[in-house]
Write an enzyme that holds these catalytic residues in place. Structure first.
Site, PDB file in Angstrom:
ATOM      1  N   ASN A 279       1.406   5.324   7.053  1.00  0.00           N
ATOM      2  CA  ASN A 279       1.071   4.010   6.500  1.00  0.00           C
ATOM      3  C   ASN A 279       1.786   2.862   7.212  1.00  0.00           C
ATOM      4  O   ASN A 279       1.239   1.767   7.289  1.00  0.00           O
ATOM      5  CB  ASN A 279       1.421   3.974   5.010  1.00  0.00           C
ATOM      6  CG  ASN A 279       1.353   2.579   4.436  1.00  0.00           C
ATOM      7  OD1 ASN A 279       0.284   2.017   4.232  1.00  0.00           O
ATOM      8  ND2 ASN A 279       2.520   1.981   4.182  1.00  0.00           N
TER       9      ASN A 279
ATOM     10  N   SER B  85      -5.820   3.160   8.753  1.00  0.00           N
ATOM     11  CA  SER B  85      -6.436   2.363   9.806  1.00  0.00           C
ATOM     12  C   SER B  85      -6.798   0.998   9.235  1.00  0.00           C
ATOM     13  O   SER B  85      -6.120   0.495   8.338  1.00  0.00           O
ATOM     14  CB  SER B  85      -7.665   3.089  10.362  1.00  0.00           C
ATOM     15  OG  SER B  85      -8.257   2.351  11.406  1.00  0.00           O
ATOM     16  N   SER B  86      -7.872   0.400   9.704  1.00  0.00           N
ATOM     17  CA  SER B  86      -8.279  -0.932   9.262  1.00  0.00           C
ATOM     18  C   SER B  86      -9.693  -1.219   9.736  1.00  0.00           C
ATOM     19  O   SER B  86     -10.140  -0.673  10.766  1.00  0.00           O
ATOM     20  CB  SER B  86      -7.333  -1.994   9.833  1.00  0.00           C
ATOM     21  OG  SER B  86      -7.853  -3.296   9.672  1.00  0.00           O
TER      22      SER B  86
ATOM     23  N   TYR C  97      -4.049  -5.561  17.702  1.00  0.00           N
ATOM     24  CA  TYR C  97      -4.006  -4.865  16.417  1.00  0.00           C
ATOM     25  C   TYR C  97      -5.238  -3.979  16.226  1.00  0.00           C
ATOM     26  O   TYR C  97      -5.132  -2.803  15.857  1.00  0.00           O
ATOM     27  CB  TYR C  97      -3.907  -5.872  15.279  1.00  0.00           C
ATOM     28  CG  TYR C  97      -3.907  -5.225  13.907  1.00  0.00           C
ATOM     29  CD1 TYR C  97      -2.844  -4.446  13.486  1.00  0.00           C
ATOM     30  CD2 TYR C  97      -4.981  -5.407  13.028  1.00  0.00           C
ATOM     31  CE1 TYR C  97      -2.845  -3.838  12.236  1.00  0.00           C
ATOM     32  CE2 TYR C  97      -4.987  -4.818  11.778  1.00  0.00           C
ATOM     33  CZ  TYR C  97      -3.917  -4.032  11.382  1.00  0.00           C
ATOM     34  OH  TYR C  97      -3.925  -3.438  10.146  1.00  0.00           O
TER      35      TYR C  97
ATOM     36  N   LYS D 101      -5.523   0.324  15.836  1.00  0.00           N
ATOM     37  CA  LYS D 101      -6.179   1.049  14.749  1.00  0.00           C
ATOM     38  C   LYS D 101      -7.319   1.915  15.277  1.00  0.00           C
ATOM     39  O   LYS D 101      -7.584   3.007  14.748  1.00  0.00           O
ATOM     40  CB  LYS D 101      -6.670   0.074  13.683  1.00  0.00           C
ATOM     41  CG  LYS D 101      -5.523  -0.635  12.955  1.00  0.00           C
ATOM     42  CD  LYS D 101      -4.532   0.372  12.359  1.00  0.00           C
ATOM     43  CE  LYS D 101      -3.434  -0.292  11.561  1.00  0.00           C
ATOM     44  NZ  LYS D 101      -2.498   0.689  10.953  1.00  0.00           N
TER      45      LYS D 101
ATOM     46  N   ILE E 267       0.832  -1.205   0.000  1.00  0.00           N
ATOM     47  CA  ILE E 267       0.000   0.000   0.000  1.00  0.00           C
ATOM     48  C   ILE E 267       0.867   1.256   0.000  1.00  0.00           C
ATOM     49  O   ILE E 267       0.574   2.227  -0.711  1.00  0.00           O
ATOM     50  CB  ILE E 267      -0.947   0.004   1.214  1.00  0.00           C
ATOM     51  CG1 ILE E 267      -1.910  -1.184   1.146  1.00  0.00           C
ATOM     52  CG2 ILE E 267      -1.732   1.304   1.274  1.00  0.00           C
ATOM     53  CD1 ILE E 267      -2.765  -1.353   2.393  1.00  0.00           C
TER      54      ILE E 267
END
Length: 300
Positions: free
Chosen positions: A120, A171-172, A185, A189, A37
């Protein structure tokens, strides 16, 4: 069934935007930009005229980062600076800014401005409650949360003062979907999204601040998921509107993607959303989490 290599070649229009040089001459930092990414974002922004500071961590990534820098220079005529720095170290983020300033300050006036910051760089880990340890907790939070904060602190003196700055945090969907084994994790985020909202207020006269929350993305890491995670993730992919594989696009990967519930995003698709948020036209969007996940997670 073997897992295919996850890569995709996009046309110039999709991977590089409209071709406009809307960011001509400006300076931006993309952390974790050696591959995946991050590299796709660097390509997208360079196509818009942005001079890009490329950050990588490990020695093994030096060669591909150098090759990316040369690609951006030759294809888009922009300046590039390469910085090896660990976003999880206390001094890593500050080092990125220092190297950028030393190389990209105006030759005559000495002025230095950071117009774009893309946070990122990140790490992930899947551990259920009983197997989480303090070392991995610290590793993920130091890189995913503390790193972006320290980078912004170091960059603060050099941000614009006219609202033209652009900060985008990666983020996610893990921040909100409650993935089993992602207590740590997902927490990192969610913290990054919380900082996004706070920064949008604190920096209102200097920059817009937004987050983008991808779901699964076809990076190197995607192919390492174990069977338990694939089985858990299958219903999420099956309910994602844009994840249905299309043979004319997915080609030899179609069968595999169907078996796991749907296709992931391609890095260029995430980069396209990030690139839009960095344009002058995005000036009225701040403090938001933009869903770039094919509909796996809807905005609200």
């Amino acid at each position: 069934m073997s897992r295919p290599e996850h890569s995709r070649t996009f046309s110039t229009n999709l991977s590089s935007g409209s071709g406009s040089r809307a960011l001509e001459g400006r300076v931006g930092i993309v952390t974790g930009s050696s591959r995946g990414i991050g590299a796709a974002i660097a390509r997208n922004l360079a196509s818009k005229g942005l001079n890009v500071v490329l950050n990588y961590t490990s020695d093994s990534s030096e060669k591909i980062t150098q090759e990316l820098a040369e690609e951006l220079q030759s294809q888009h005529g922009v300046k590039t600076v390469i910085v090896q720095a660990n976003m999880g170290d206390e001094n890593g983020p500050k080092h990125i800014v220092e190297v950028a300033k030393n190389n990209l300050s105006h030759q005559k006036t000495g002025k230095f401005q950071i117009d774009v910051i893309i946070n990122n760089a990140g790490v992930a880990g899947n551990n259920r409650i009983e197997t989480i340890n303090c070392e991995d907790f610290a590793r993920q939070y130091n890189i995913n949360v503390r790193g972006p904060l320290l980078l912004l602190q170091a960059a603060l003196p050099y941000l614009p003062n006219d609202r033209s700055g652009r900060i985008v945090n990666l983020s996610s969907v893990s921040s909100s979907l409650g993935y089993v084994s992602q207590s740590v994790y997902g927490g990192t985020k969610a913290a990054l999204e919380a900082m996004t909202r706070t920064w949008s207020r604190e920096l209102a006269e200097r920059a817009t601040v937004n987050s983008v929350n991808p779901g699964p993305v076809a990076t190197d890491m995607y192919g390492t998921n174990d069977e338990s995670f694939i089985n858990f993730n299958r219903p999420f992919l099956q309910s994602t509107p844009l994840a249905t594989p299309r043979k004319e696009f997915e080609e030899d990967k179609t069968e595999y993607y169907e078996s796991v519930g749907g296709r992931p995003a391609y890095s260029e698709e995430i980069a396209g959303v990030v690139g839009m948020l960095c344009l002058p036209e995005a000036a009225w969007t701040t403090g938001s989490v933009i869903c770039a996940n094919g509909g796996m997670r809807f905005s609200f």
